[in-house]
Design an enzyme around this catalytic site. Structure first.
Site, PDB file in Angstrom:
ATOM      1  N   THR A 120     115.033  79.978 129.814  1.00 51.35           N
ATOM      2  CA  THR A 120     116.073  80.693 129.076  1.00 51.35           C
ATOM      3  C   THR A 120     115.831  80.758 127.578  1.00 51.35           C
ATOM      4  O   THR A 120     116.302  81.688 126.914  1.00 51.35           O
ATOM      5  CB  THR A 120     117.446  80.044 129.323  1.00 51.35           C
ATOM      6  OG1 THR A 120     117.429  78.685 128.860  1.00 51.35           O
ATOM      7  CG2 THR A 120     117.803  80.081 130.797  1.00 51.35           C
ATOM      8  N   ASP A 121     115.088  79.792 127.008  1.00 50.16           N
ATOM      9  CA  ASP A 121     114.988  79.734 125.549  1.00 50.16           C
ATOM     10  C   ASP A 121     114.398  80.994 124.942  1.00 50.16           C
ATOM     11  O   ASP A 121     114.826  81.437 123.871  1.00 50.16           O
ATOM     12  CB  ASP A 121     114.150  78.525 125.125  1.00 50.16           C
ATOM     13  CG  ASP A 121     114.929  77.224 125.198  1.00 50.16           C
ATOM     14  OD1 ASP A 121     116.161  77.278 125.367  1.00 50.16           O
ATOM     15  OD2 ASP A 121     114.309  76.157 125.104  1.00 50.16           O
ATOM     16  N   ASP A 168     107.283  75.590 130.032  1.00 51.57           N
ATOM     17  CA  ASP A 168     108.583  75.654 129.385  1.00 51.57           C
ATOM     18  C   ASP A 168     108.559  76.885 128.484  1.00 51.57           C
ATOM     19  O   ASP A 168     107.598  77.092 127.735  1.00 51.57           O
ATOM     20  CB  ASP A 168     108.798  74.380 128.567  1.00 51.57           C
ATOM     21  CG  ASP A 168     110.192  74.287 127.961  1.00 51.57           C
ATOM     22  OD1 ASP A 168     110.583  75.239 127.256  1.00 51.57           O
ATOM     23  OD2 ASP A 168     110.865  73.266 128.176  1.00 51.57           O
ATOM     24  N   SER A 169     109.595  77.692 128.528  1.00 50.91           N
ATOM     25  CA  SER A 169     109.529  78.961 127.798  1.00 50.91           C
ATOM     26  C   SER A 169     109.481  78.772 126.289  1.00 50.91           C
ATOM     27  O   SER A 169     109.099  79.689 125.558  1.00 50.91           O
ATOM     28  CB  SER A 169     110.708  79.862 128.168  1.00 50.91           C
ATOM     29  OG  SER A 169     111.920  79.410 127.592  1.00 50.91           O
ATOM     30  N   THR A 174     113.445  76.187 133.296  1.00 48.30           N
ATOM     31  CA  THR A 174     114.337  75.159 133.833  1.00 48.30           C
ATOM     32  C   THR A 174     114.584  75.321 135.322  1.00 48.30           C
ATOM     33  O   THR A 174     114.696  74.335 136.057  1.00 48.30           O
ATOM     34  CB  THR A 174     115.685  75.190 133.079  1.00 48.30           C
ATOM     35  OG1 THR A 174     115.464  74.886 131.700  1.00 48.30           O
ATOM     36  CG2 THR A 174     116.666  74.179 133.651  1.00 48.30           C
ATOM     37  N   THR A 228     120.196  92.342 110.993  1.00 44.56           N
ATOM     38  CA  THR A 228     121.339  91.597 110.487  1.00 44.56           C
ATOM     39  C   THR A 228     121.417  90.209 111.106  1.00 44.56           C
ATOM     40  O   THR A 228     121.037  90.006 112.259  1.00 44.56           O
ATOM     41  CB  THR A 228     122.664  92.344 110.754  1.00 44.56           C
ATOM     42  OG1 THR A 228     123.771  91.550 110.275  1.00 44.56           O
ATOM     43  CG2 THR A 228     122.862  92.624 112.241  1.00 44.56           C
ATOM     44  N   GLN A 229     121.913  89.256 110.323  1.00 44.82           N
ATOM     45  CA  GLN A 229     122.162  87.917 110.836  1.00 44.82           C
ATOM     46  C   GLN A 229     123.433  87.859 111.672  1.00 44.82           C
ATOM     47  O   GLN A 229     123.665  86.874 112.375  1.00 44.82           O
ATOM     48  CB  GLN A 229     122.286  86.916 109.679  1.00 44.82           C
ATOM     49  CG  GLN A 229     121.031  86.766 108.851  1.00 44.82           C
ATOM     50  CD  GLN A 229     121.218  85.801 107.696  1.00 44.82           C
ATOM     51  OE1 GLN A 229     122.146  85.007 107.669  1.00 44.82           O
ATOM     52  NE2 GLN A 229     120.316  85.873 106.719  1.00 44.82           N
ATOM     53  N   CYS A 230     124.236  88.900 111.608  1.00 46.03           N
ATOM     54  CA  CYS A 230     125.508  88.904 112.337  1.00 46.03           C
ATOM     55  C   CYS A 230     125.267  88.982 113.846  1.00 46.03           C
ATOM     56  O   CYS A 230     124.238  89.486 114.303  1.00 46.03           O
ATOM     57  CB  CYS A 230     126.369  90.083 111.906  1.00 46.03           C
ATOM     58  SG  CYS A 230     126.805  90.047 110.152  1.00 46.03           S
TER      59      CYS A 230
END
Length: 346
Positions: free
Chosen positions: A93-94, A61-62, A18, A280-282
């Site tokens: 940034t992605d 684009d990343s 970006t 972990t998804q946390c």
């Protein structure tokens, strides 16, 4: 801690993202020629150090990045770093957290700052964060101590007012200017009126010269557990031809289903030589094998606890290790802190 010195020279490597995009007629952002950004940087008042500017011929684009691009970026850093005292990599940034993690595992002998940065809005737009991030990254890359040694000789991400270890960073917001965080490790530094570095968190510089000796194995997959996951989906992932490694994002501290079909599929995969690492998804916290009965059953299949590895670090570490080692050694090294990606005693 001394200020940046005008005798130093930084390498600025533009890969896309970006920060260097422009708005198309339909309002979409697309990569543009690097000349505009390069001209902006050649203003002698913009940075307190000399700058060598380099750019990929095909900035992307990343969200379009692939593992081969990580190798290209690593090789460009090694080839062009030379006697530059620091490197700033401009990146979208992605996937910046993925790229920062990949570079941390690919680059050896890191003896100077390699700072990734980007922006949520393109350079030149009103209220863009591009200028701030770019010059903060440059200031950290140029920062030296009283003896002239680099203060943060690591692969890092500079975004907003923080400097994060690259392999601990995550993108946490799609629109806030404070878009990155390091949930399980405090920032290495803050940028305010002055640059404040927490020296106790910074790793020692590498030795032997900046280099890349290994690659990345792309024969990996990832699976996020969810209540609707079924045997068909799990089997399709784990039986992919050529598969060598899988990252599973589990619940909480490493919990998952205890149904026989789930455990049988994982056990068959690990028995066939596939390395399974569990994260972990946390947003923060660590996977601990056997803390709960459901977690204990998962790890009895041969899966490896990822402790507090971020998903991005787990995936790229797995890819780097599989390129270099057989499965049993990969399983062992996943639990070893190699480049600051793991917290002690987690």
């Amino acid at each position: 801690m001394g200020p940046p010195d005008a005798e130093q020279r930084l390498l600025l490597l533009y890969t896309g993202g970006t920060i260097g995009m422009t708005t198309r007629a339909d309002g979409a952002l697309v990569p543009q020629d690097f000349g505009r950004l390069a001209a902006h940087l050649r203003d002698p008042d913009e940075l307190p150090v000399g700058v060598t500017i380099a750019a990929f011929d095909d900035p992307i684009d990343s969200s379009a990045i692939r593992p081969g691009r990580w190798l290209d970026i690593a090789d460009a850093v090694v080839e062009l770093a030379g006697d530059h005292t620091g490197v700033v990599v401009l990146h979208g940034t992605d996937t910046m957290a993925y790229s920062a993690s990949a570079l941390a595992f690919l680059l050896e002998g890191v003896d100077r700052p390699v700072v990734l940065t980007g922006s949520q809005r393109p350079l030149g737009e009103r209220r863009s964060d591009a200028d701030r991030n770019l010059y903060t990254a440059g200031a950290f890359a140029a920062l030296r101590d009283g003896a002239g040694a680099p203060v943060v000789p690591e692969v890092t991400v500079a975004f907003g007012d923080v400097l994060l270890r690259g392999c601990r960073s995550r993108k946490v917001s799609a629109d806030r200017f404070s878009g990155f965080a390091s949930p399980d490790l405090p920032p290495l530094a803050h940028a305010g009126v002055s640059l404040e570095v927490t020296a106790s968190l910074v790793r020692a510089p590498g030795t032997g010269g900046l280099r890349r000796t290994g690659g990345l194995c792309a024969d990996v997959a990832a699976l996020k557990l969810h209540p609707a996951l079924d045997e068909h989906t799990l089997t399709a992932v784990l039986t992919r031809p050529g598969l060598r490694g899988v990252v599973i994002e589990a619940y909480g501290a490493g919990n998952g289903p205890s149904e026989p079909w789930f455990l049988r599929a994982l056990e068959a995969a690990t028995a066939s030589g596939v390395v399974v690492v569990v994260t972990t998804q946390c947003d923060s916290g660590a996977v601990r094998a056997g803390q709960y009965a459901t977690g204990a059953a998962l790890f009895e299949t041969g899966a490896v606890a990822g402790a507090d590895l971020t998903f991005e670090a787990a995936l790229t570490k797995l890819m780097a290790l599989l390129d270099r080692h057989p499965a049993d050694e990969v399983r062992r090294l996943l639990a070893v802190d190699l480049v600051g990606e793991l917290s002690p005693l987690v």
